[in-house]
Design a protein around this motif. Structure first.
Motif, short mmCIF file in Angstrom:
data_model
loop_
_atom_site.label_atom_id
_atom_site.label_comp_id
_atom_site.label_asym_id
_atom_site.label_seq_id
_atom_site.Cartn_x
_atom_site.Cartn_y
_atom_site.Cartn_z
N ALA A 39 0.91 -1.87 -0.02
CA ALA A 39 -0.36 0.65 0.35
C ALA A 39 1.02 1.42 0.39
CB ALA A 39 -1.07 0.63 1.09
N LEU A 40 2.08 0.93 1.18
CA LEU A 40 3.19 2.16 1.11
C LEU A 40 3.62 3.11 -0.12
CD1 LEU A 40 5.17 3.90 1.52
CD2 LEU A 40 6.21 2.33 2.15
N LEU A 41 3.83 1.50 -1.06
CA LEU A 41 3.97 2.15 -3.19
C LEU A 41 3.17 2.83 -3.65
CD1 LEU A 41 5.18 -1.22 -3.05
CD2 LEU A 41 6.74 0.44 -1.90
N PHE A 42 1.83 3.15 -3.03
CA PHE A 42 0.69 3.44 -3.97
C PHE A 42 0.99 5.08 -3.91
CE2 PHE A 42 -0.49 -0.61 -5.00
CZ PHE A 42 -0.99 -0.32 -6.23
N VAL A 43 1.84 5.41 -2.71
CA VAL A 43 1.50 6.77 -2.25
C VAL A 43 2.34 7.91 -3.04
CG1 VAL A 43 2.19 8.47 -0.02
CG2 VAL A 43 1.64 6.35 -0.06
N PRO A 44 3.67 7.30 -3.39
CA PRO A 44 4.51 8.90 -4.15
C PRO A 44 3.07 9.37 -5.42
CG PRO A 44 5.85 7.38 -4.32
CD PRO A 44 4.31 6.23 -3.09
N ALA A 45 3.10 7.41 -6.32
CA ALA A 45 1.87 8.16 -7.57
C ALA A 45 0.68 8.58 -6.88
CB ALA A 45 0.93 7.23 -8.23
N PRO A 84 -5.30 3.99 5.37
CA PRO A 84 -3.20 4.67 5.61
C PRO A 84 -2.98 5.45 4.48
CG PRO A 84 -4.00 2.50 5.59
CD PRO A 84 -5.23 2.28 5.49
N VAL A 85 -3.22 5.03 2.66
CA VAL A 85 -2.84 5.27 2.08
C VAL A 85 -3.54 6.75 1.51
CG1 VAL A 85 -3.07 5.14 -0.81
CG2 VAL A 85 -2.63 3.07 0.34
N LEU A 86 -4.96 6.72 1.56
CA LEU A 86 -5.41 7.92 1.43
C LEU A 86 -4.87 9.10 2.85
CD1 LEU A 86 -7.76 9.45 0.49
CD2 LEU A 86 -8.99 8.74 2.56
N VAL A 87 -4.69 8.72 3.94
CA VAL A 87 -4.46 9.70 5.04
C VAL A 87 -2.95 10.11 4.87
CG1 VAL A 87 -3.69 9.96 7.44
CG2 VAL A 87 -5.94 8.71 6.81
N SER A 88 -1.88 9.22 4.48
CA SER A 88 -0.58 9.13 3.70
C SER A 88 -0.50 10.48 2.25
CB SER A 88 0.64 8.62 3.20
OG SER A 88 -0.18 6.89 4.64
N THR A 128 -10.01 5.25 -7.41
CA THR A 128 -10.94 4.33 -6.94
C THR A 128 -10.07 3.65 -6.77
OG1 THR A 128 -11.97 4.76 -9.30
CG2 THR A 128 -12.32 2.68 -9.23
N GLY A 129 -8.61 2.80 -6.68
CA GLY A 129 -8.48 2.27 -6.18
C GLY A 129 -8.21 2.23 -4.39
N ILE A 130 -8.32 3.63 -3.90
CA ILE A 130 -8.06 4.10 -2.58
C ILE A 130 -9.95 3.95 -2.18
CG2 ILE A 130 -8.49 6.02 -1.08
CD1 ILE A 130 -5.81 6.97 -2.91
N LEU A 131 -10.43 4.36 -2.69
CA LEU A 131 -12.06 4.30 -2.39
C LEU A 131 -12.70 2.73 -2.12
CD1 LEU A 131 -15.35 5.97 -1.82
CD2 LEU A 131 -14.98 5.64 -4.91
N HIS A 172 -7.82 -3.02 -8.19
CA HIS A 172 -6.43 -2.92 -9.04
C HIS A 172 -5.52 -3.41 -7.43
CE1 HIS A 172 -5.81 0.89 -8.20
NE2 HIS A 172 -7.04 1.20 -9.37
N GLY A 173 -4.37 -2.23 -7.52
CA GLY A 173 -3.21 -2.76 -6.55
C GLY A 173 -3.80 -2.74 -5.33
N VAL A 174 -4.41 -1.43 -5.32
CA VAL A 174 -4.35 -0.90 -3.59
C VAL A 174 -5.51 -1.23 -2.84
CG1 VAL A 174 -5.17 1.29 -2.64
CG2 VAL A 174 -4.45 1.95 -4.74
N GLY A 175 -6.16 -2.42 -3.75
CA GLY A 175 -7.12 -3.21 -3.49
C GLY A 175 -7.08 -4.84 -2.72
N THR A 176 -5.47 -4.36 -4.18
CA THR A 176 -4.73 -6.35 -3.42
C THR A 176 -4.54 -5.75 -2.79
OG1 THR A 176 -4.83 -6.21 -5.40
CG2 THR A 176 -3.09 -7.33 -4.71
#
Lengths: 120, 244
Positions: free
Chosen positions: A62-68, B49-53, B170-173, B202-206
């Motif tokens: 999940a961390l790896l998606f942050v920069p994009a 965590p992706v959204l908050v970061s 979309t992934g985050i949601l 996709h990947g965020v969901g994964t």
């Protein structure tokens, strides 16, 4: 750790080369994933050194998606004009997709539980 | 007090601004903090965590007046590792290969129905909410992984940069709402949860599915890959059949 990491990168590279070279509609890393799964099947197992690095990487995927994702800060003008409509499409469409995919599989697993599987 | 100050704050500040690893550290720091928050809140969806970061880092960049390109150049190591992590999904996938084989028919049906629902729902809702045609096309491949979605959007006459953002959102949601939403619909099995996450998000969901269980993660990774292929192969057809 270096061995496992290099091994993964190698499959990523091969996937990237095949994807570009053969103009496949699948990106390199996804192709690399499928190739590595085939490799593990042929070898009848996952090398422990590769397995440990893989699980370590996945732990922080999940961390790896942050920069994009931070690129959202560039989304200014379109957002002002169509922001709410875009948000509505995004939310409802994601809800529909999740429900259709999840319910379809849930229902199919009940109907066709598979050989020697409880479906869960 | 008469001693000269050994701390050269000017030089320190300069080192901070030019060191490429500053943004690696900020990204990791914000993520660890966000992950902590997510755990403490017992996986409250809005605190993904992706959204908050992302929100934290955008605030930091705005406050420091740092352009996105500067940030991305510094933090891009993580971005490149994303490809390697995708390859790593082969490991849980291999561990579940027996199950994939046994459940082939249900998985293929769910893939086709779910993948088409992703594209058609975006088209129908985009039309309903009055998106302009180029924006609408940018939304259609939003459920598949970024590199595929951007290429498809470009090819079909959308806006690739917008597609990249829409895909991430979309992934985050999807990652935020999937588990409670599916539970509400009576879907609680880890395979169905993981597969739906991979198809819709996709990947965020994964990455979210991996937190459920390695098995859920494996089915999500598989679904992500398969939906990428399905969407690539059918998008042009779906668009040509859609009454515009």
């Amino acid at each position: 750790m270096l061995y496992g990491f290099t091994f993964l990168v190698l499959f990523q590279l091969v996937g990237e080369m095949l994807s570009r070279g053969l103009h496949l509609p699948v990106p390199g890393p996804v192709l690399g994933m499928l190739l590595l799964a085939v490799w593990c099947t042929v070898r009848r197992g996952v090398d422990d050194r590769v397995g440990r690095v893989a699980l370590g990487l996945l732990r922080y995927m999940a961390l790896l998606f942050v920069p994009a994702g931070v690129g959202l800060m560039l989304l200014g003008p379109v957002l002002r004009e169509q922001g709410w409509a875009m948000l509505a499409v995004l939310v409802f469409s994601t809800v529909v997709t999740l429900l259709v995919a999840g319910l379809a599989l849930h229902w199919m697993l009940k109907r066709f539980p598979g050989r020697g599987e409880d479906g869960q | 007090m008469s001693l000269p100050n050994p701390l050269d704050s000017q030089a320190m500040l300069l080192a901070l601004q030019t060191a490429p690893f500053l943004w690696l550290a900020v990204t990791a720091g914000c993520y660890l903090l966000a992950e902590r928050l997510y755990t403490v809140s017992r996986h409250f969806p809005l605190l993904h965590p992706v959204l908050v970061s992302i929100v934290l880092i955008i605030v930091i960049l705005r406050l420091g007046q740092v352009p996105y390109q500067t940030y991305f150049n510094g933090a891009q190591l993580y971005h490149w590792l994303l490809g390697t992590a995708t390859v790593a999904l082969a490991v849980p996938l291999f561990d579940n290969l027996q199950r994939v084989r046994a459940l082939l028919l249900p998985l293929v049906v769910a893939l086709i129905v779910g993948g088409l629902a992703g594209m058609l729902s975006a088209l129908a809702l985009g039309k309903l909410f009055g998106l302009t045609p180029d924006v609408l096309i940018s939304f259609v491949p939003k459920s598949v992984t970024t590199p595929i979605a951007m290429a498809l959007s470009q090819h079909a006459g959308g806006l690739p940069a917008l597609t990249a953002n829409v895909v991430i959102l979309t992934g985050i949601l999807g990652a935020m709402i999937a588990v409670p939403l599916l539970a509400l619909a009576g879907v609680r099995g880890e395979i169905a949860q993981g597969f739906a996450l991979g198809i819709a998000a996709h990947g965020v969901g994964t990455a979210r599915a991996i937190q459920i269980s390695p098995t859920a993660g494996a089915f999500a990774g598989l679904a992500m890959g398969l939906n990428g292929v399905l969407t690539s192969l059918t998008l042009a057809l779906v668009l040509s059949l859609w009454p515009a």
